[in-house]
Design a protein around this motif. Structure first.
Motif, short mmCIF file in Angstrom:
data_model
loop_
_atom_site.label_atom_id
_atom_site.label_comp_id
_atom_site.label_asym_id
_atom_site.label_seq_id
_atom_site.Cartn_x
_atom_site.Cartn_y
_atom_site.Cartn_z
N GLU A 5 0.71 -1.03 0.09
CA GLU A 5 -0.02 -0.06 0.06
C GLU A 5 0.85 1.35 0.01
OE1 GLU A 5 -2.98 2.35 2.97
OE2 GLU A 5 -3.21 0.18 3.11
N ARG A 6 0.56 2.24 -0.79
CA ARG A 6 1.47 3.41 -1.11
C ARG A 6 1.56 4.14 0.16
NH1 ARG A 6 -2.82 4.14 -4.38
NH2 ARG A 6 -4.70 5.69 -3.73
N THR A 7 0.49 4.12 1.14
CA THR A 7 0.72 4.96 2.27
C THR A 7 1.71 4.50 3.30
OG1 THR A 7 -1.04 3.68 3.28
CG2 THR A 7 -1.71 5.65 2.17
N ARG A 8 2.13 3.20 3.12
CA ARG A 8 3.18 2.86 4.05
C ARG A 8 4.51 3.56 3.78
NH1 ARG A 8 3.73 -2.63 5.61
NH2 ARG A 8 2.13 -3.99 5.14
N ALA A 9 4.78 4.04 2.67
CA ALA A 9 5.93 4.88 2.72
C ALA A 9 5.99 6.42 2.83
CB ALA A 9 6.48 4.86 1.02
N TYR A 10 4.82 6.79 3.35
CA TYR A 10 4.28 8.22 3.69
C TYR A 10 5.24 8.57 4.86
CZ TYR A 10 0.97 8.70 -0.25
OH TYR A 10 0.45 8.56 -1.26
N GLN A 11 6.08 9.64 4.69
CA GLN A 11 6.77 9.93 5.93
C GLN A 11 5.97 11.22 6.57
OE1 GLN A 11 9.32 8.58 7.52
NE2 GLN A 11 8.75 6.98 5.82
N SER A 12 4.57 10.86 6.76
CA SER A 12 3.57 12.12 7.26
C SER A 12 2.52 11.49 8.23
CB SER A 12 3.18 12.90 5.74
OG SER A 12 2.37 11.99 5.28
N TRP A 13 1.59 12.22 8.08
CA TRP A 13 0.38 11.82 8.87
C TRP A 13 -0.09 10.49 8.43
CZ3 TRP A 13 -4.64 10.70 8.12
CH2 TRP A 13 -5.70 10.41 9.08
N THR A 14 -0.14 10.31 7.15
CA THR A 14 -0.77 9.19 6.57
C THR A 14 0.04 7.72 6.92
OG1 THR A 14 0.32 9.80 4.35
CG2 THR A 14 -2.05 10.24 4.80
N GLY A 15 1.51 8.19 6.92
CA GLY A 15 2.29 7.10 6.96
C GLY A 15 2.29 6.68 8.68
N VAL A 16 2.12 7.49 9.38
CA VAL A 16 1.76 7.15 10.76
C VAL A 16 0.27 6.40 11.09
CG1 VAL A 16 1.43 8.19 13.14
CG2 VAL A 16 3.15 9.23 11.73
N ALA A 17 -0.51 6.93 10.49
CA ALA A 17 -2.02 6.18 10.46
C ALA A 17 -1.95 4.75 9.77
CB ALA A 17 -3.11 7.22 9.47
N PHE A 18 -1.13 4.78 8.81
CA PHE A 18 -0.87 3.15 8.38
C PHE A 18 -0.63 2.37 9.40
CE2 PHE A 18 1.07 -0.56 6.75
CZ PHE A 18 0.34 -0.94 5.89
N TYR A 19 0.20 2.67 10.33
CA TYR A 19 1.00 1.71 11.47
C TYR A 19 0.05 1.75 12.70
CZ TYR A 19 5.19 0.85 8.81
OH TYR A 19 5.97 0.32 7.99
N THR A 20 -1.00 2.70 12.72
CA THR A 20 -2.00 2.55 13.86
C THR A 20 -3.13 1.85 13.41
OG1 THR A 20 -3.04 4.67 13.39
CG2 THR A 20 -1.07 4.78 14.85
N ASN A 21 -3.47 2.00 12.23
CA ASN A 21 -4.67 1.53 11.49
C ASN A 21 -4.69 0.07 10.99
OD1 ASN A 21 -6.13 3.65 12.60
ND2 ASN A 21 -5.98 4.59 10.64
N ASN A 22 -3.52 -0.63 11.08
CA ASN A 22 -3.23 -1.93 10.60
C ASN A 22 -2.60 -3.18 11.17
OD1 ASN A 22 -4.11 -1.49 7.33
ND2 ASN A 22 -3.14 0.16 7.78
N ARG A 23 -2.60 -2.71 12.26
CA ARG A 23 -2.42 -3.68 13.68
C ARG A 23 -2.84 -4.93 13.59
NH1 ARG A 23 -4.24 0.33 16.85
NH2 ARG A 23 -6.30 -0.22 17.76
N ARG A 24 -2.48 -6.05 13.93
CA ARG A 24 -3.43 -7.54 13.96
C ARG A 24 -3.64 -7.87 12.78
NH1 ARG A 24 -4.50 -9.18 18.94
NH2 ARG A 24 -6.36 -10.38 18.25
N LYS A 25 -3.36 -7.11 11.43
CA LYS A 25 -3.91 -7.56 10.32
C LYS A 25 -3.00 -8.70 9.56
CE LYS A 25 -6.66 -3.72 9.52
NZ LYS A 25 -6.97 -2.24 8.72
N ARG A 26 -3.32 -9.57 8.64
CA ARG A 26 -2.51 -10.24 7.58
C ARG A 26 -2.60 -9.65 6.47
NH1 ARG A 26 -3.52 -16.59 7.84
NH2 ARG A 26 -5.71 -16.10 7.79
N SER A 27 -1.29 -9.55 5.76
CA SER A 27 -1.22 -8.79 4.47
C SER A 27 -1.02 -9.93 3.28
CB SER A 27 0.04 -8.14 4.66
OG SER A 27 0.35 -7.62 3.27
N ILE A 28 -1.90 -9.85 2.37
CA ILE A 28 -1.60 -10.69 1.22
C ILE A 28 -1.28 -9.70 0.03
CG2 ILE A 28 -4.13 -10.73 0.76
CD1 ILE A 28 -3.60 -13.41 -0.80
N ALA A 29 -0.14 -9.79 -0.81
CA ALA A 29 0.04 -8.90 -1.80
C ALA A 29 -0.27 -9.50 -3.12
CB ALA A 29 1.50 -8.42 -1.62
N LEU A 30 -0.93 -8.87 -4.23
CA LEU A 30 -1.41 -9.33 -5.36
C LEU A 30 -1.73 -8.36 -6.42
CD1 LEU A 30 -4.75 -9.31 -5.20
CD2 LEU A 30 -4.51 -11.01 -3.87
N ASP A 31 -1.67 -8.74 -7.56
CA ASP A 31 -2.29 -7.79 -8.40
C ASP A 31 -3.66 -8.30 -8.97
OD1 ASP A 31 -2.90 -6.29 -10.61
OD2 ASP A 31 -0.82 -6.49 -11.77
#
Length: 388
Positions: A42-68
């Protein structure tokens, strides 16, 4: 202890704030939330701003699957995953999921009991249904900015993403209701919760007052615009900070007695509703002591609501925040272990489980594909063809 939603699986296509906070609430309550990301993450993973911080607070305890998901193979994986899940959640504009072949009709074909939930900007119907929106626009269009701040000042947004957060809470409630419906009747649901609608819902009493001819009321100011009766309401300076007070009816008498000294007693608001004299007297008394001293003195008074106006550092340091699970520690790859906001929901007098961690991009891809019945030869072929 397993959470109340243990055994529930959510397919999560959400980005930014409204959608991810809804699904992290479900994850905190024990649901298995599978975050579907692009192969590069997800592109917001790389943001060094509010959205980047939000990614790490709003995606805990989830599993990630990466696909097209644009490829036939990626679409097939999503449909297989949806067939074994209780809900699919996204916050794309109308038409995006349909172009991927993952609209409600497509997903329902794979799972007739699925809860297909969408976090939208303007709602599912109407002339703006296909337009984008963000928190600021929702606060403006939903009327909140016109009520915030002082009379004569420009419209003012709140200092937090209240439209996103409230939209997320309503979305979580809609998803949970859909899951209960499916369990009882075997029927799936299509759920839409918008930023715009959630802002309107936030102001139910104020909008009703206007509709009934009582006007929109004064702007909130420092809290005095929220006054419901002839009492005291607002934020007031003390000798070392600020305190917020709300008291009316019999509680107002208790408050004024506590504030009074040997001098002249407090004035009362006149029939005209002019509270200026009373507020000025309260303000003068409160400056005589510290915030902590006033909170201690007013705490025993029946019906008097009082609390300090606090900054984030004070909230993070408050032992009550920790004891209730409102603040928890979360590992961040760059910043280390830091306190973040947890869940405000408590079951059986116990905070919800620890937040776990934020997944790396696609770290559960192969495990999930195995769960869906893919063999290793198929998984290898999917990787070689850039589907995963």
């Amino acid at each position: 202890m397993a959470g109340p939603l243990a055994g529930v699986r959510i397919v999560d296509f959400t980005l930014y704030q409204q959608g991810p906070y809804a699904t992290v609430m479900l994850a905190d309550m024990g649901a298995d939330v599978v975050k579907v990301e692009r192969r590069e993450g997800e592109r917001t993973r790389a943001y060094q701003s509010w959205t980047g911080v939000a990614f790490y607070t709003n995606n805990r305890r989830k599993r990630s699957i990466a696909l097209d998901a644009r490829t036939p193979g990626g679409r097939e994986i999503v449909l297989r995953l949806a067939a074994r899940s209780h809900a699919l959640v996204h916050n794309f504009r109308p038409g995006v999921m349909e172009r991927l072949g993952l609209g409600y009709g497509d997903v329902r074909g794979a799972n007739p009991t699925i809860v297909y939930a969408r976090a939208s900007g303007w709602g599912a119907r109407g002339p703006r249904a296909r337009q984008a929106s963000v928190d600021l626009i929702a606060q403006a269009a939903g009327g909140l900015m016109s009520r915030t701040g002082f009379e004569g000042d420009p419209p003012l947004p709140l200092g937090a993403a209240v439209a996103d957060q409230l939209g997320a809470i309503h979305l979580c409630a809609g998803i949970a209701a859909g899951i209960v419906r499916a369990a009882r009747s075997g029927e799936g649901s299509e759920v839409d919760v918008s930023l715009f609608g959630s802002q309107i819902a936030l102001q139910g009493p104020e909008i009703a007052a206007h509709s009934l001819g009582r006007g929109a009321g004064a702007r909130a100011g420092a809290g005095e615009g929220l006054r419901r009766t002839g009492g005291v309401s607002g934020a007031f300076p003390t000798s070392d900070g600020w305190i917020a007070l709300a008291a009316d009816g019999p509680a107002l008498d208790h408050l004024l007695a506590a504030l009074a000294d040997a001098g002249e007693g407090p004035p009362r608001a006149g029939a005209s509703g002019d509270h200026a004299s009373l507020d000025a007297w309260v303000r003068e008394r409160l400056r005589e002591r510290t915030t902590a001293a006033w909170c201690e003195r007013l705490a025993p008074l029946d019906g008097v609501a009082a609390g300090p106006v606090r900054r984030y550092a004070e909230i993070l340091a408050d032992p009550r925040s920790r004891a209730n699970g409102y603040v928890v520690d979360l590992d961040h790859p760059a910043w280390g272990r830091r306190p973040v906001v947890g869940s405000p929901i408590v079951f059986d007098e116990m905070p919800l489980a620890e937040p776990g961690r934020v997944p790396e991009v696609g770290e559960s891809t192969e495990l999930l594909l195995e769960e869906l019945g893919y063999g290793w030869d198929e998984i290898t072929a999917l990787r070689e063809s850039s589907v995963i």
